[in-house]
Design a protein around this motif. Sequence first.
Motif, short mmCIF file in Angstrom:
data_model
loop_
_atom_site.label_atom_id
_atom_site.label_comp_id
_atom_site.label_asym_id
_atom_site.label_seq_id
_atom_site.Cartn_x
_atom_site.Cartn_y
_atom_site.Cartn_z
N THR A 125 0.84 -1.19 0.00
CA THR A 125 0.00 0.00 0.00
C THR A 125 0.88 1.24 0.00
OG1 THR A 125 -1.73 -1.17 1.21
CG2 THR A 125 -1.80 1.24 1.29
N ALA A 126 0.53 2.22 -0.83
CA ALA A 126 1.29 3.47 -0.90
C ALA A 126 0.32 4.62 -1.16
CB ALA A 126 2.33 3.41 -2.02
N ASN A 127 0.54 5.73 -0.46
CA ASN A 127 -0.25 6.92 -0.75
C ASN A 127 0.63 8.05 -1.26
OD1 ASN A 127 0.92 7.59 1.68
ND2 ASN A 127 -0.90 8.53 2.53
N SER A 128 1.85 7.71 -1.67
CA SER A 128 2.79 8.71 -2.19
C SER A 128 2.69 8.88 -3.69
CB SER A 128 4.22 8.30 -1.82
OG SER A 128 4.52 7.02 -2.36
N PHE A 129 1.65 8.36 -4.30
CA PHE A 129 1.46 8.40 -5.75
C PHE A 129 1.16 9.82 -6.24
CE2 PHE A 129 -1.66 8.19 -9.26
CZ PHE A 129 -0.87 7.59 -10.22
N ASN A 130 1.70 10.15 -7.43
CA ASN A 130 1.47 11.47 -8.02
C ASN A 130 1.72 11.42 -9.52
OD1 ASN A 130 0.85 14.23 -7.44
ND2 ASN A 130 2.96 14.75 -7.88
N SER A 131 1.01 12.25 -10.27
CA SER A 131 1.31 12.36 -11.70
C SER A 131 2.51 13.27 -11.88
CB SER A 131 0.10 12.93 -12.45
OG SER A 131 -0.19 14.23 -12.00
N VAL A 132 3.26 13.04 -12.96
CA VAL A 132 4.45 13.84 -13.26
C VAL A 132 4.31 14.56 -14.59
CG1 VAL A 132 6.95 13.76 -13.68
CG2 VAL A 132 5.95 12.31 -11.91
N SER A 133 3.91 13.82 -15.62
CA SER A 133 3.91 14.37 -16.98
C SER A 133 2.84 13.69 -17.82
CB SER A 133 5.30 14.12 -17.60
OG SER A 133 5.32 14.40 -18.98
N LEU A 134 2.24 14.47 -18.73
CA LEU A 134 1.29 13.89 -19.68
C LEU A 134 1.99 13.37 -20.93
CD1 LEU A 134 -1.64 16.47 -19.51
CD2 LEU A 134 -1.55 14.18 -18.50
N SER A 135 3.10 14.00 -21.31
CA SER A 135 3.83 13.60 -22.50
C SER A 135 5.33 13.65 -22.25
CB SER A 135 3.45 14.52 -23.67
OG SER A 135 4.10 14.11 -24.85
N PRO A 136 5.98 12.53 -22.02
CA PRO A 136 5.41 11.20 -21.97
C PRO A 136 4.58 11.01 -20.69
CG PRO A 136 7.70 11.09 -21.30
CD PRO A 136 7.44 12.51 -21.73
N PRO A 137 3.70 10.01 -20.67
CA PRO A 137 2.88 9.80 -19.48
C PRO A 137 3.72 9.21 -18.34
CG PRO A 137 2.43 8.11 -21.11
CD PRO A 137 3.37 9.09 -21.75
N LEU A 138 3.96 10.01 -17.31
CA LEU A 138 4.80 9.59 -16.19
C LEU A 138 4.06 9.76 -14.87
CD1 LEU A 138 8.15 11.40 -17.15
CD2 LEU A 138 7.52 9.02 -17.61
#
Length: 172
Positions: A47-60
């Motif tokens: 289990t992790a709650n440290s998830f985050n989006s970084v970039s749409l292009s490329p999708p990171l």
Amino acid sequence: MLTSLIPLQATAPDFSQKEFRSSLAMFATGVTIITARSASGELVGLTANSFNSVSLSPPLVLWSLSNTAGSMDALSKGSHYAVNILAADQKELAERFASKREDRWSGVEFSEGANGAPLLKGAAASFECFNRSRYEEGDHVIFVGEVERCSHRVGASPLLFHGGRFYTEHAL
């Protein structure tokens, strides 16, 4: 002309680890389970709650893992993993994969992702990621994944975590 001196490093914190944790707990997050297979094919999940989006292009996307985690070897050496965003009715799974129990995969329903990472049945969303890069920072490693496939369940409410407790979403 006035020039200001920029410090070369941060000053020592003026707060305790307990105060830091309490302050961080004020940030509500979603809850994920990171899943993969070790080189020997063993199921890995946490289990992790440290998830985050970084970039749409490329999708990171990114997430972090404690240096002392038992799954560090499998996750840092593996080529792929999945990020499963939990739905509001998956609190038991979040607690199970946050524990140290040996049988955490017992009875858990999942399908195989394209590169072997387990995709949890009922998740609000799933991201199948290539293990693109890792950065050691403090007592954690930050994993950056390049998303190769993603899906979401229309109408699913996410599981949220805030102040040490689980919540569901409520529109304002």
